[in-house]
Scaffold this active site. Structure first.
Site, PDB file in Angstrom:
ATOM      1  N   TYR A 187      52.314 -64.059  32.944  1.00 14.14           N
ATOM      2  CA  TYR A 187      52.866 -65.138  33.775  1.00 14.14           C
ATOM      3  C   TYR A 187      53.584 -64.587  35.009  1.00 14.14           C
ATOM      4  CZ  TYR A 187      52.353 -67.977  29.478  1.00 14.14           C
ATOM      5  OH  TYR A 187      51.883 -68.609  28.354  1.00 14.14           O
ATOM      6  N   HIS A 195      48.656 -61.534  23.270  1.00 14.07           N
ATOM      7  CA  HIS A 195      48.313 -62.749  24.021  1.00 14.07           C
ATOM      8  C   HIS A 195      46.898 -63.263  23.765  1.00 14.07           C
ATOM      9  CE1 HIS A 195      49.558 -64.966  27.957  1.00 14.07           C
ATOM     10  NE2 HIS A 195      48.937 -65.768  27.138  1.00 14.07           N
TER      11      HIS A 195
END
Length: 276
Positions: free
Chosen positions: A47, A105
């Protein structure tokens, strides 16, 4: 607030997601979310806003034991050595001694899962995270990860909303004593136009979004991390603890699932359980 218990841990079931917020937005919104009452915050290396999240938490004035913080290791850092170094860097950006939950992730078939989980176990043993888990893992890989890890996995974070049936994944996770965290919980805003959700909302004086988030939290072992760049929307998302959906309403929402309901499907994604 609703909490999920995992071993001796209590995790706030409604978290604040920060995907697509830059550092400045993340700092502002995390501080705002803390004022609203959020105590569970989610970020990731990918992010590129861990510094902003850390800044927002500092500005919130919350003590370290008053919130639950998750970050995720991007799949290009899954080799032993790379993973540990990347977590040190995440902690530096977040300005934290540890996170509460560290996730892989996405699966990466180019690196042995055994090697990756050994590295994940190591950062847990070194005190860089309190809990470990996975994200975007289908059932076959959930099983494999649980076989290979020495330390129990806490969470699988996956896309989950009314249009995507995640029953197989959820049942599998329960069999491993794991929780499910729902990302993309309002289907990128699609629930706003949904007649079924809107009608249910009218009965409770709530929006389709609030109904959707309540539906998720009324499922055992499920958490949700809606993202918002607006303090007003973040406050509305949090305003879901004063009503309850009936069994019939829960069933009506379950029935909204459709075969093409998945929204997040990059070219590096694993083979999903709902794939034909």
């Amino acid at each position: 607030m609703i909490y999920r218990k995992w071993q001796d841990n209590k995790i706030p079931a409604l978290g604040f997601g920060t995907y697509e917020l830059d550092n400045s937005q993340a700092a502002k919104m995390v501080a705002e979310a803390a004022k609203i009452g959020y105590r569970h915050f989610d970020t990731a290396q990918m992010y590129h806003n861990e510094e902003g999240v850390g800044q927002g938490l500092k500005e919130s004035g919350l003590k370290r034991d008053e919130y639950f913080l998750t970050t995720k290791v991007w799949y290009d850092k899954f080799q032993s050595g790379d993973l540990q170094t990347s977590v040190v860097e995440s902690l530096r950006k977040l300005d934290q001694e540890h996170v509460d939950l560290l996730l892989l992730h996405w699966p990466n078939e180019d690196v042995s899962l055994d090697e990756t989980l050994a590295a994940l176990n190591e950062v847990k043993n070194l005190g860089m995270t309190r809990l470990i888990g996975i994200s975007n893992f289908p059932t076959a890989l959930i099983d494999k990860a649980n076989e290979l890890t020495d330390i129990p996995l806490t969470v699988n974070q996956v896309e989950y909303h009314p249009y995507l049936d995640q029953t197989k994944v959820l049942e599998n996770l329960r069999g491993h004593d794991m929780l499910l965290t729902a990302y993309c919980p309002i289907a990128r805003g699609s629930v706003l136009k949904d007649k079924t959700l809107t009608e249910i909302g009218k009965k409770h004086g709530k929006s389709a979004v609030q109904v959707t988030l309540r539906w998720l939290l009324q499922q055992d072992d499920v958490m949700a991390i809606p993202k918002s760049g607006s303090p007003k929307n973040a406050a509305a998302n949090f305003d879901i603890f004063d009503f309850e959906l009936s069994e019939g309403e829960m069933t009506d929402i379950n029935n909204l699932a459709k075969p093409d309901g998945r929204l997040i499907d990059p070219d590096f994604a694993p083979k999903w359980d709902d794939a034909a």
